[in-house]
Design an enzyme around this catalytic site. Structure first.
Site, mmCIF file in Angstrom:
data_model
loop_
_atom_site.group_PDB
_atom_site.id
_atom_site.type_symbol
_atom_site.label_atom_id
_atom_site.label_comp_id
_atom_site.label_asym_id
_atom_site.label_seq_id
_atom_site.Cartn_x
_atom_site.Cartn_y
_atom_site.Cartn_z
ATOM 1 N N GLY A 100 70.180 74.981 31.772
ATOM 2 C CA GLY A 100 70.200 73.801 30.905
ATOM 3 C C GLY A 100 69.620 74.120 29.534
ATOM 4 O O GLY A 100 69.302 75.272 29.229
ATOM 5 N N ASP A 116 70.227 73.734 45.646
ATOM 6 C CA ASP A 116 70.624 72.413 45.147
ATOM 7 C C ASP A 116 69.520 71.445 45.574
ATOM 8 O O ASP A 116 69.390 71.114 46.752
ATOM 9 C CB ASP A 116 71.976 72.012 45.756
ATOM 10 C CG ASP A 116 72.456 70.658 45.235
ATOM 11 O OD1 ASP A 116 71.636 69.926 44.632
ATOM 12 O OD2 ASP A 116 73.642 70.337 45.437
ATOM 13 N N TYR A 150 68.701 64.587 37.197
ATOM 14 C CA TYR A 150 69.958 63.827 37.116
ATOM 15 C C TYR A 150 69.722 62.827 36.001
ATOM 16 O O TYR A 150 69.000 61.850 36.181
ATOM 17 C CB TYR A 150 70.235 63.151 38.462
ATOM 18 C CG TYR A 150 71.480 62.282 38.482
ATOM 19 C CD1 TYR A 150 72.623 62.608 37.758
ATOM 20 C CD2 TYR A 150 71.519 61.132 39.267
ATOM 21 C CE1 TYR A 150 73.750 61.815 37.786
ATOM 22 C CE2 TYR A 150 72.653 60.328 39.315
ATOM 23 C CZ TYR A 150 73.757 60.679 38.561
ATOM 24 O OH TYR A 150 74.888 59.886 38.595
ATOM 25 N N THR A 179 59.904 62.232 31.040
ATOM 26 C CA THR A 179 60.655 61.646 29.912
ATOM 27 C C THR A 179 59.903 60.501 29.224
ATOM 28 O O THR A 179 59.077 59.820 29.853
ATOM 29 C CB THR A 179 62.004 61.098 30.440
ATOM 30 O OG1 THR A 179 62.682 60.401 29.392
ATOM 31 C CG2 THR A 179 61.828 60.136 31.603
ATOM 32 N N TYR A 219 67.128 55.492 35.541
ATOM 33 C CA TYR A 219 66.715 56.871 35.245
ATOM 34 C C TYR A 219 65.199 56.927 35.000
ATOM 35 O O TYR A 219 64.493 57.743 35.607
ATOM 36 C CB TYR A 219 67.489 57.392 34.028
ATOM 37 C CG TYR A 219 66.917 58.647 33.425
ATOM 38 C CD1 TYR A 219 66.923 59.845 34.136
ATOM 39 C CD2 TYR A 219 66.353 58.647 32.150
ATOM 40 C CE1 TYR A 219 66.381 61.004 33.589
ATOM 41 C CE2 TYR A 219 65.819 59.793 31.596
ATOM 42 C CZ TYR A 219 65.828 60.966 32.320
ATOM 43 O OH TYR A 219 65.278 62.103 31.777
ATOM 44 N N LYS A 237 62.331 58.871 37.262
ATOM 45 C CA LYS A 237 61.460 59.923 36.722
ATOM 46 C C LYS A 237 59.988 59.535 36.886
ATOM 47 O O LYS A 237 59.140 60.389 37.149
ATOM 48 C CB LYS A 237 61.781 60.173 35.239
ATOM 49 C CG LYS A 237 63.158 60.751 34.970
ATOM 50 C CD LYS A 237 63.340 62.179 35.449
ATOM 51 C CE LYS A 237 62.742 63.203 34.527
ATOM 52 N NZ LYS A 237 63.122 64.601 34.912
HETATM 53 N N1 NAP Z 1 68.121 65.900 27.410
HETATM 54 C C1 NAP Z 1 67.281 64.981 26.976
HETATM 55 O O1 NAP Z 1 67.510 64.364 25.920
HETATM 56 C C2 NAP Z 1 66.030 64.659 27.742
HETATM 57 C C3 NAP Z 1 65.191 63.612 27.302
HETATM 58 C C4 NAP Z 1 64.018 63.340 28.009
HETATM 59 C C5 NAP Z 1 63.692 64.097 29.133
HETATM 60 N N2 NAP Z 1 64.529 65.091 29.546
HETATM 61 C C6 NAP Z 1 64.153 65.888 30.715
HETATM 62 O O2 NAP Z 1 64.042 67.237 30.331
HETATM 63 C C7 NAP Z 1 64.431 68.087 31.409
HETATM 64 C C8 NAP Z 1 65.409 69.138 30.924
HETATM 65 O O3 NAP Z 1 66.516 68.491 30.312
HETATM 66 P P1 NAP Z 1 67.742 69.337 29.737
HETATM 67 O O4 NAP Z 1 68.315 68.554 28.610
HETATM 68 O O5 NAP Z 1 67.343 70.744 29.515
HETATM 69 O O6 NAP Z 1 68.729 69.229 30.985
HETATM 70 P P2 NAP Z 1 70.112 69.960 31.249
HETATM 71 O O7 NAP Z 1 70.533 70.766 30.061
HETATM 72 O O8 NAP Z 1 71.047 68.935 31.785
HETATM 73 O O9 NAP Z 1 69.742 70.983 32.406
HETATM 74 C C9 NAP Z 1 69.429 70.552 33.693
HETATM 75 C C10 NAP Z 1 69.398 71.745 34.612
HETATM 76 O O10 NAP Z 1 69.129 71.264 35.932
HETATM 77 C C11 NAP Z 1 70.084 71.787 36.826
HETATM 78 N N3 NAP Z 1 70.335 70.836 37.915
HETATM 79 C C12 NAP Z 1 70.738 69.540 37.815
HETATM 80 N N4 NAP Z 1 70.865 68.992 39.037
HETATM 81 C C13 NAP Z 1 70.529 69.973 39.921
HETATM 82 C C14 NAP Z 1 70.466 70.048 41.324
HETATM 83 N N5 NAP Z 1 70.805 68.997 42.086
HETATM 84 N N6 NAP Z 1 70.042 71.197 41.905
HETATM 85 C C15 NAP Z 1 69.727 72.271 41.146
HETATM 86 N N7 NAP Z 1 69.788 72.277 39.812
HETATM 87 C C16 NAP Z 1 70.190 71.147 39.203
HETATM 88 C C17 NAP Z 1 71.335 72.002 35.986
HETATM 89 O O11 NAP Z 1 72.169 72.921 36.643
HETATM 90 P P3 NAP Z 1 73.701 73.150 36.192
HETATM 91 O O12 NAP Z 1 73.601 74.005 34.968
HETATM 92 O O13 NAP Z 1 74.278 73.830 37.376
HETATM 93 O O14 NAP Z 1 74.277 71.780 35.930
HETATM 94 C C18 NAP Z 1 70.723 72.518 34.686
HETATM 95 O O15 NAP Z 1 70.455 73.894 34.781
HETATM 96 C C19 NAP Z 1 64.937 67.151 32.517
HETATM 97 O O16 NAP Z 1 63.892 66.943 33.435
HETATM 98 C C20 NAP Z 1 65.217 65.841 31.803
HETATM 99 O O17 NAP Z 1 65.041 64.717 32.631
HETATM 100 C C21 NAP Z 1 65.688 65.394 28.873
#
Ligand code: NAP
Length: 292
Positions: free
Chosen positions: A10, A39, A64, A104, A130, A134
């Site tokens: 990610g 997973d 998720y 988050t 969501y 969290k």
């Molecule tokens: N993005 C935002 O704006 C945001 C804002 C606030 C908080 N956050 C938090 O920050 C963290 C990182 O976010 P990000 O943007 O880096 O997320 P991301 O790019 O969507 O990456 C999520 C990662 O988790 C893996 N994953 C998802 N479901 C899974 C499962 N069931 N089993 C194993 N692996 C799984 C994905 O695998 P695949 O590559 O195989 O899909 C991916 O490698 C998360 O906890 C999110 O809640 C994000």
């Protein structure tokens, strides 16, 4: 220090690997554990998948987090964002390993009148499924593991683009700006835009310094509405597009969003390190992607 990394592909996961490889943190080894290897939605498999491995810390970047889709899939959200997190925290306790979890700004939002940045101890109050999932993940993992580091982050942009959301806001604005020449962006949701590159450095620093357990807000400094953020993206890239402010009512979404979810970074600044203003982080991102 041997560190397992869940969610390595990610935005944040890949920048954690980049930050580690940049040799700033040669005292750490990061071992990626992909979704194919584990997973986490299959909560019962977590213990057996990790039991054979030896590690000193585990960073959980899985989530998720398709916020609108999650509204209609609460069971999966609670599984991935809360029960799996609890199981990971429990395994870390058994292994005497530090558990690092990413949460988050969406644990906040219920206080409709709020206009000052949230500190870690402020009362939570999610406004969507969501955020609720969290928050449950934070609480369950805190019960399971005393040596827990939770980083509440927000509005991430990283060079890999969120795999769970399909890109990131910066890329979307650039694409829409080039294709449409006119953007309308909500101006009544204020947040903390944050570069995963900066966040990754902060998290690895926290691990290597063995900072006290607890919740840390970790965002680039400053605040912006999505309209202000989009305007900065279009201005810095020189794309010939107008950016018009609008209200959330004009773009109804399945999930409610907080009107204000800015995080206050003071605790992390004192204990781990400061994070630069989001405008500087955005400029660095655009340079890294050769947009400027
Ligand atoms: N993005 C935002 O704006 C945001 C804002 C606030 C908080 N956050 C938090 O920050 C963290 C990182 O976010 P990000 O943007 O880096 O997320 P991301 O790019 O969507 O990456 C999520 C990662 O988790 C893996 N994953 C998802 N479901 C899974 C499962 N069931 N089993 C194993 N692996 C799984 C994905 O695998 P695949 O590559 O195989 O899909 C991916 O490698 C998360 O906890 C999110 O809640 C994000």
């Amino acid at each position: 220090m041997k560190v397992l990394l869940l969610g390595p592909n990610g935005q944040l996961g890949s920048d954690l690997q980049r930050a580690q490889q940049a040799a700033f943190h040669s005292e750490l080894t990061l071992t990626p554990i992909s979704r194919e290897q584990l997973d986490v939605a299959n909560v019962d498999s977590i213990r057996s998948a990790l039991s054979q491995l030896s590690f000193d810390a585990l960073i959980n970047c899985t989530s998720y987090h398709k916020t609108d889709e999650v509204e209609d899939n609460a069971t999966l959200a609670m599984t991935v964002n809360a029960h799996a997190v609890q199981a990971l925290a429990e395994v870390c306790t058994e292994k005497r390993a530090r558990f690092v979890h990413i949460s988050t700004d969406y644990v906040f939002g219920a206080d409709a009148k709020r206009n000052t940045a949230y500190a870690e101890a402020d009362p939570t109050g999610p406004v969507n499924v969501y955020g609720a999932s969290k928050l449950l993940g934070e609480n369950l993992s805190r019960l399971a593991n005393e040596d827990l580091l939770v980083f509440r982050v927000a509005s991430l942009f990283g060079v890999s683009g969120a795999s769970g959301k399909g890109g990131n806001f910066v890329e979307t604005m650039i694409r829409f700006g080039q294709e449409r020449g006119a953007l309308k962006v909500v101006a009544d949701q204020i947040m903390s835009p944050t570069a995963t590159a900066d966040l990754a450095t902060l998290i690895l620093t926290a691990l290597s310094r063995e900072v006290p357990a607890g919740i840390y807000h970790a965002v680039n400094s400053g605040q912006a509405s999505w309209h202000e953020f989009a305007s900065a993206i279009i201005e810095l890239t020189g794309i010939d597009a107008s950016v018009t402010p609008c209200s959330s009512d004009e773009f109804p979404t399945r999930a409610r969003r907080p009107a204000f979810s800015v995080l206050n970074n003071h605790l992390a600044s004192k204990t781990i390190g400061t994070m630069r203003p989001w405008q500087d982080a955005l400029q660095a991102y655009l340079k890294a992607k050769h947009y400027i």
